[in-house]
Design an enzyme around this catalytic site. Structure first.
Site, PDB file in Angstrom:
ATOM      1  N   ARG A 200      12.726   3.389  -0.050  1.00 35.86           N
ATOM      2  CA  ARG A 200      11.406   3.452  -0.696  1.00 35.86           C
ATOM      3  C   ARG A 200      11.586   3.739  -2.183  1.00 35.86           C
ATOM      4  NH1 ARG A 200       8.121   7.951   0.929  1.00 35.86           N
ATOM      5  NH2 ARG A 200       6.313   6.896   0.069  1.00 35.86           N
TER       6      ARG A 200
ATOM      7  N   HIS B  66       5.015  -8.392  -4.516  1.00 35.05           N
ATOM      8  CA  HIS B  66       3.690  -8.825  -4.060  1.00 35.05           C
ATOM      9  C   HIS B  66       3.385 -10.246  -4.530  1.00 35.05           C
ATOM     10  CE1 HIS B  66       2.247  -4.766  -2.907  1.00 35.05           C
ATOM     11  NE2 HIS B  66       3.039  -4.354  -3.886  1.00 35.05           N
TER      12      HIS B  66
ATOM     13  N   GLU C 245       1.156 -12.041  -3.324  1.00 29.59           N
ATOM     14  CA  GLU C 245      -0.290 -12.231  -3.113  1.00 29.59           C
ATOM     15  C   GLU C 245      -1.120 -11.862  -4.338  1.00 29.59           C
ATOM     16  OE1 GLU C 245       1.529  -9.911  -1.808  1.00 29.59           O
ATOM     17  OE2 GLU C 245       0.499  -7.987  -1.932  1.00 29.59           O
TER      18      GLU C 245
ATOM     19  N   GLY D  91       0.863  -1.179   0.000  1.00 32.38           N
ATOM     20  CA  GLY D  91       0.000   0.000   0.000  1.00 32.38           C
ATOM     21  C   GLY D  91       0.891   1.218   0.000  1.00 32.38           C
ATOM     22  N   GLU D  92       0.668   2.096   0.934  1.00 30.27           N
ATOM     23  CA  GLU D  92       1.497   3.291   1.061  1.00 30.27           C
ATOM     24  C   GLU D  92       1.985   3.350   2.507  1.00 30.27           C
ATOM     25  OE1 GLU D  92       2.997   5.542  -0.863  1.00 30.27           O
ATOM     26  OE2 GLU D  92       3.741   6.140   1.103  1.00 30.27           O
TER      27      GLU D  92
ATOM     28  N   CYS E 192       6.225  -5.261   0.375  1.00 29.41           N
ATOM     29  CA  CYS E 192       6.351  -3.925  -0.214  1.00 29.41           C
ATOM     30  C   CYS E 192       6.231  -2.832   0.857  1.00 29.41           C
ATOM     31  CB  CYS E 192       5.341  -3.784  -1.348  1.00 29.41           C
ATOM     32  SG  CYS E 192       5.822  -2.503  -2.516  1.00 29.41           S
TER      33      CYS E 192
HETATM   34  N1  GLN Z   1       6.079   2.931  -2.560  1.00 33.44           N
HETATM   35  C1  GLN Z   1       5.149   2.484  -1.559  1.00 33.44           C
HETATM   36  C2  GLN Z   1       5.516   3.006  -0.168  1.00 33.44           C
HETATM   37  O1  GLN Z   1       6.419   3.723  -0.011  1.00 33.44           O
HETATM   38  C3  GLN Z   1       5.057   0.978  -1.515  1.00 33.44           C
HETATM   39  C4  GLN Z   1       4.353   0.449  -2.742  1.00 33.44           C
HETATM   40  C5  GLN Z   1       3.646  -0.851  -2.538  1.00 33.44           C
HETATM   41  O2  GLN Z   1       3.380  -1.287  -1.405  1.00 33.44           O
HETATM   42  N2  GLN Z   1       3.263  -1.464  -3.626  1.00 33.44           N
HETATM   43  O3  GLN Z   1       4.870   2.656   0.779  1.00 33.44           O
END
Ligand code: GLN
Length: 201
Positions: free
Chosen positions: A113, A178, A180, A52-53, A84
């Protein structure tokens, strides 16, 4: 607490690809709890940190009061699998994070990141992961991080273009990609093996 012989795993469900992780874990026969609160965290024997983020998940974890409980459980030896953004959250140190961004920590690595570029720089690759057997892993990278430095207790499980993208330290597992989203079950199975071992099931 779950009954002996029946470990219960959580997916941190504040933001990100929660559903995909739940589907893989349930396909492997696990009992899954969505974790947003300390009470939900208290009933699980292991935790998945989704993609996610990472800065948003960090912020929400503080708002929901789960950041410190997650940190305590990790320090107590709870198995965790981060993909991720989840790998970024599991790292002890974040490079190129937002100024206020904090990880949960636990994994003795520096993670950069967006190490492969921005949103457009998503790609797929076939990875050799000897720890999972001979069949390569079909890995999806989306704005993916990479591990730039790993401590002595950290095993490197996979690299792409000379960059480390899968690591393990005891019961902590992290991948920059990922599994998943591509039907790859072996990382989640490995996580569930850690959970079974640590919870004595
Ligand atoms: N770039 C995202 C972050 O800094 C990670 C991207 C992802 O989870 N697919 O959280």
């Amino acid at each position: 607490m779950s009954r002996p012989g029946e470990p219960r795993v959580g997916v941190l469900a504040l933001q990100g690809d929660v559903r995909e992780h739940v589907a893989v874990l349930e396909a492997l026969g696990a009992a899954v709890t969505l974790v947003r609160t300390p009470a939900q965290l208290a009933v699980v024997d292991g935790l998945v940190l989704p993609g996610g983020e990472s800065s948003v998940i960090d912020k929400l974890s503080r708002l929901f009061g789960v950041r410190e409980p997650v940190r305590e459980r990790i320090a107590d030896g709870m198995p965790v699998y981060g993909t991720c953004a989840g790998l970024i959250l599991l790292a002890d140190r974040i490079l190129d994070g937002l100024p206020s961004q904090l990880p949960f920590g636990g994994l003795d690595v520096d993670v950069r990141r967006n190490a492969f570029g921005s949103q457009v720089d998503s790609f797929e690759a076939e990875l050799e992961v000897p720890a999972l057997g001979e069949e390569p892993v079909h890995a999806t990278f989306i704005r993916a991080p990479a591990v730039e430095r790993a401590g002595v207790g950290v095993d490197v499980l996979a690299s792409v273009d000379g960059r480390v993208v899968a690591v393990e330290q005891g019961a902590l597992l992290g991948t920059a990609f990922h599994p998943e989203v591509g039907g790859e079950l072996r990382f989640h199975r490995r996580f569930l093996d850690h959970v079974a071992r640590v919870s004595g099931a």
